[in-house]
Design a protein around this motif. Structure first.
Motif, mmCIF file in Angstrom:
data_model
loop_
_atom_site.group_PDB
_atom_site.id
_atom_site.type_symbol
_atom_site.label_atom_id
_atom_site.label_comp_id
_atom_site.label_asym_id
_atom_site.label_seq_id
_atom_site.Cartn_x
_atom_site.Cartn_y
_atom_site.Cartn_z
ATOM 1 N N UNK A 39 0.694 -1.216 -0.174
ATOM 2 C CA UNK A 39 -0.041 -0.116 0.122
ATOM 3 C C UNK A 39 0.626 1.219 0.191
ATOM 4 N N UNK A 40 2.167 1.100 0.536
ATOM 5 C CA UNK A 40 2.867 2.283 1.040
ATOM 6 C C UNK A 40 4.156 2.290 0.392
ATOM 7 N N UNK A 41 4.788 1.454 0.334
ATOM 8 C CA UNK A 41 6.379 1.318 0.207
ATOM 9 C C UNK A 41 6.737 1.371 -1.512
ATOM 10 N N UNK A 42 7.775 1.938 -1.842
ATOM 11 C CA UNK A 42 8.361 2.037 -3.253
ATOM 12 C C UNK A 42 8.802 0.630 -3.441
ATOM 13 N N UNK A 43 8.741 0.084 -4.582
ATOM 14 C CA UNK A 43 8.927 -1.147 -4.909
ATOM 15 C C UNK A 43 10.203 -1.097 -5.928
ATOM 16 N N UNK A 44 11.441 -1.763 -5.675
ATOM 17 C CA UNK A 44 12.313 -1.447 -6.716
ATOM 18 C C UNK A 44 12.601 -2.931 -7.028
ATOM 19 N N UNK A 45 12.795 -3.184 -8.482
ATOM 20 C CA UNK A 45 13.117 -4.805 -8.645
ATOM 21 C C UNK A 45 14.322 -4.855 -9.502
ATOM 22 N N UNK A 46 15.273 -5.616 -9.178
ATOM 23 C CA UNK A 46 16.609 -6.087 -9.657
ATOM 24 C C UNK A 46 16.277 -6.522 -11.059
ATOM 25 N N UNK A 47 17.112 -5.914 -12.038
ATOM 26 C CA UNK A 47 17.337 -6.576 -13.172
ATOM 27 C C UNK A 47 18.152 -7.531 -13.213
ATOM 28 N N UNK A 48 17.932 -8.876 -13.630
ATOM 29 C CA UNK A 48 18.817 -9.958 -13.297
ATOM 30 C C UNK A 48 20.194 -10.147 -14.286
ATOM 31 N N UNK A 49 21.063 -10.780 -13.959
ATOM 32 C CA UNK A 49 22.340 -10.966 -14.811
ATOM 33 C C UNK A 49 21.893 -11.453 -16.148
ATOM 34 N N UNK A 73 5.492 -3.425 -16.815
ATOM 35 C CA UNK A 73 4.263 -3.733 -17.365
ATOM 36 C C UNK A 73 3.633 -4.995 -16.710
ATOM 37 N N UNK A 74 4.437 -6.090 -16.479
ATOM 38 C CA UNK A 74 4.131 -7.285 -16.177
ATOM 39 C C UNK A 74 3.772 -7.581 -14.656
ATOM 40 N N UNK A 75 4.783 -6.773 -13.976
ATOM 41 C CA UNK A 75 4.631 -6.687 -12.345
ATOM 42 C C UNK A 75 4.122 -5.533 -12.047
ATOM 43 N N UNK A 76 4.184 -4.435 -12.737
ATOM 44 C CA UNK A 76 3.461 -3.120 -12.244
ATOM 45 C C UNK A 76 4.487 -2.617 -11.171
ATOM 46 N N UNK A 77 5.752 -2.873 -11.354
ATOM 47 C CA UNK A 77 6.834 -2.388 -10.221
ATOM 48 C C UNK A 77 6.972 -0.871 -10.295
ATOM 49 N N UNK A 78 7.523 -0.184 -9.476
ATOM 50 C CA UNK A 78 7.620 1.177 -9.519
ATOM 51 C C UNK A 78 9.022 1.529 -10.054
ATOM 52 N N UNK A 79 9.990 0.742 -9.970
ATOM 53 C CA UNK A 79 11.475 1.290 -10.423
ATOM 54 C C UNK A 79 12.106 -0.197 -10.672
ATOM 55 N N UNK A 80 13.504 -0.010 -11.197
ATOM 56 C CA UNK A 80 14.134 -1.063 -11.201
ATOM 57 C C UNK A 80 15.726 -0.507 -10.685
ATOM 58 N N UNK A 81 16.512 -1.424 -10.519
ATOM 59 C CA UNK A 81 17.909 -1.556 -10.230
ATOM 60 C C UNK A 81 18.707 -2.298 -10.978
ATOM 61 N N UNK A 82 20.044 -1.853 -11.233
ATOM 62 C CA UNK A 82 20.954 -2.575 -12.090
ATOM 63 C C UNK A 82 22.190 -2.391 -11.364
#
Ligand code: KIV
Length: 272
Positions: A84-94, A113-122
């Motif tokens: 409900x509240x947190x920012x979600x960051x998703x790792x781009x895998x190797x 698009x598929x996870x409706x995440x908020x941002x990515x990390x690499x």
């Protein structure tokens, strides 16, 4: 009668920037599934990282390299449903972004698009900057990651402290400034000397989130399963364990097994 749902102030990249400006530390933890993400969000964690450490923690691999983009998307979907509240960051895998900006963009778009995440990390500095720029051009917020970068474990050979030497420290500072310049919204600094963590955090306007990078980064991140003592036999100096859940869960399971064997479970009140 109208029902007023309590407004929840969501954490965005702008909120993190404002936190740095007012000197409020940022809390970040990993989650890979719905149940854990629900607990972290209820506790008001600022940022949840769907880390590629899922490869170790969830799948039992020795490194983060084997996890796939499809698997990261599955984990991210489960986490996003809980938040409900947190920012979600998703790792781009190797293998999903290195050396090919168009592939990097495709990978980031699939996550958004598929996870409706908020941002990515690499992971990485100058060597991945074109990939970062391409992802940013699509409006996807990017968190950088410097210092110990576990996806490059076979290049470095160990998980020891990085950037102890002057030349490597200077390169890290240069990379950090470059990532800020191209538009990353924040930066993870992993396992570097505390002095360097302080210098980078003071020199950047974007927030730094440290893991084994000392007390002066703008925030801290840990792997939740390490902090809770669910993972065993992992005791780096930077890790503070807030619980010993391996023993707690093992004890509960042993009690259950005993009750089943002794015909103590279920009892009179536990049947229909
Ligand atoms: O994958 C992960 O858990 C991470 C953190 C250690 C920062 O990248």
């Amino acid at each position: 009668m109208s029902i007023h749902k309590k407004e929840i102030k969501k954490i965005t990249t702008h909120v993190l920037h404002a936190m740095k400006l007012r000197g409020e530390k940022i809390s970040m933890l990993t989650a890979y599934d719905y149940s854990m993400a629900k607990i972290l969000d209820a506790a008001k964690i600022d940022v949840i990282l769907v880390g590629d450490s899922a490869s170790n923690v969830m799948a039992g691999h020795e490194t983060t390299l084997p996890i796939t983009l499809d698997q990261m998307i599955y984990h991210a979907q489960s986490v996003i449903r809980a938040i409900d509240r947190a920012l979600v960051v998703v790792d781009l895998p190797f293998g999903s972004y290195q050396g090919n900006p168009m592939k990097a963009l495709d990978s980031a778009i699939r996550i958004m698009k598929e996870a409706e995440a908020h941002s990515i990390k690499l992971e990485g500095g100058a060597e991945v900057v074109e990939s970062i720029q391409r992802i940013l051009s699509a409006g996807v917020p990017v968190m950088g990651h410097l210092g110990l970068t576990p996806q490059s474990i076979y290049k470095f050979g160990t998980y020891s402290v990085r950037a102890k030497e002057e030349a490597e420290a200077a390169k890290l500072i240069e990379d950090a400034k470059l990532l800020q310049e191209v538009g990353c919204f924040a930066l993870v600094l992993e396992k570097i000397p505390a002095k360097l963590g302080k210098i980078v955090s003071e020199e950047l306007d974007i927030p730094t989130i440290g893991i084994g990078a000392g007390p002066d980064t703008d925030g801290q991140v840990l792997v939740t399963h390490d902090l809770l003592g669910i993972t065993k036999d992992f005791h780096p100096r930077f890790l503070r364990r807030y619980a010993e859940l391996f023993q707690v869960i093992q004890g509960a399971v042993e009690n259950y097994i005993k009750d089943v064997k002794d015909r103590e479970f279920p009892n009179e009140k536990e049947l229909y």
